[in-house]
Design a protein around this motif. Structure first.
Motif, PDB file in Angstrom:
ATOM      1  N   ARG A   1       2.370   9.734   2.669  1.00 54.61           N
ATOM      2  CA  ARG A   1       2.576   8.480   1.937  1.00 54.61           C
ATOM      3  C   ARG A   1       3.853   7.816   2.443  1.00 54.61           C
ATOM      4  O   ARG A   1       4.901   8.455   2.523  1.00 54.61           O
ATOM      5  CB  ARG A   1       2.707   8.762   0.445  1.00 54.61           C
ATOM      6  CG  ARG A   1       2.930   7.510  -0.374  1.00 54.61           C
ATOM      7  CD  ARG A   1       3.142   7.842  -1.836  1.00 54.61           C
ATOM      8  NE  ARG A   1       3.360   6.629  -2.603  1.00 54.61           N
ATOM      9  CZ  ARG A   1       4.131   6.561  -3.681  1.00 54.61           C
ATOM     10  NH1 ARG A   1       4.736   7.648  -4.123  1.00 54.61           N
ATOM     11  NH2 ARG A   1       4.284   5.434  -4.313  1.00 54.61           N
TER      12      ARG A   1
ATOM     13  N   ASP B   1       2.860   0.554  -0.052  1.00 54.44           N
ATOM     14  CA  ASP B   1       2.407   1.867  -0.511  1.00 54.44           C
ATOM     15  C   ASP B   1       1.171   2.229   0.307  1.00 54.44           C
ATOM     16  O   ASP B   1       0.071   1.777   0.013  1.00 54.44           O
ATOM     17  CB  ASP B   1       2.094   1.840  -2.000  1.00 54.44           C
ATOM     18  CG  ASP B   1       2.008   3.235  -2.611  1.00 54.44           C
ATOM     19  OD1 ASP B   1       2.273   4.231  -1.903  1.00 54.44           O
ATOM     20  OD2 ASP B   1       1.679   3.326  -3.800  1.00 54.44           O
TER      21      ASP B   1
ATOM     22  N   ALA C   1      -0.751  -1.310  -1.805  1.00 53.76           N
ATOM     23  CA  ALA C   1       0.495  -2.008  -2.122  1.00 53.76           C
ATOM     24  C   ALA C   1       0.305  -2.936  -3.316  1.00 53.76           C
ATOM     25  O   ALA C   1      -0.759  -3.524  -3.498  1.00 53.76           O
ATOM     26  CB  ALA C   1       0.957  -2.810  -0.921  1.00 53.76           C
TER      27      ALA C   1
ATOM     28  N   TYR D   1       6.119   4.505   1.459  1.00 52.51           N
ATOM     29  CA  TYR D   1       6.222   3.549   0.366  1.00 52.51           C
ATOM     30  C   TYR D   1       7.620   2.957   0.274  1.00 52.51           C
ATOM     31  O   TYR D   1       8.566   3.458   0.871  1.00 52.51           O
ATOM     32  CB  TYR D   1       5.854   4.217  -0.964  1.00 52.51           C
ATOM     33  CG  TYR D   1       6.804   5.330  -1.357  1.00 52.51           C
ATOM     34  CD1 TYR D   1       7.819   5.110  -2.275  1.00 52.51           C
ATOM     35  CD2 TYR D   1       6.684   6.597  -0.791  1.00 52.51           C
ATOM     36  CE1 TYR D   1       8.699   6.127  -2.628  1.00 52.51           C
ATOM     37  CE2 TYR D   1       7.555   7.611  -1.137  1.00 52.51           C
ATOM     38  CZ  TYR D   1       8.555   7.368  -2.059  1.00 52.51           C
ATOM     39  OH  TYR D   1       9.427   8.369  -2.401  1.00 52.51           O
TER      40      TYR D   1
END
Length: 76
Positions: A29, A17, A11, A31
């Protein structure tokens, strides 16, 4: 569902993230695009991850998983 290896956060600032790696070499992922678009999920192949993000992932990876994660990422 295959067993999870680990989750690594790269992140920046306040945007999340996180990458979760699985034993079957899948990569998830999660995010944030911006404050109104959070916890978006996508499944990635190693070639879809930039070299810069691969560097961050390997650097942030717990030592006990590093070799396995490097192999999944096809890192150097």
């Amino acid at each position: 569902m295959e067993k999870e290896i680990c989750t690594i956060s790269i992140a920046s600032n306040w945007l999340g993230d996180e990458y979760t790696f699985y034993e079957d070499h899948r990569i998830k992922r999660v995010y944030d695009n911006h404050s109104l678009s959070v916890n978006r999920t996508e499944w990635l192949e190693p070639h879809q991850i930039s070299k810069q993000n691969k560097d961050k992932l390997v650097k942030s990876c717990p030592e006990e998983f590093k070799e396995q994660i490097m192999q999944i990422l096809d890192y150097p």
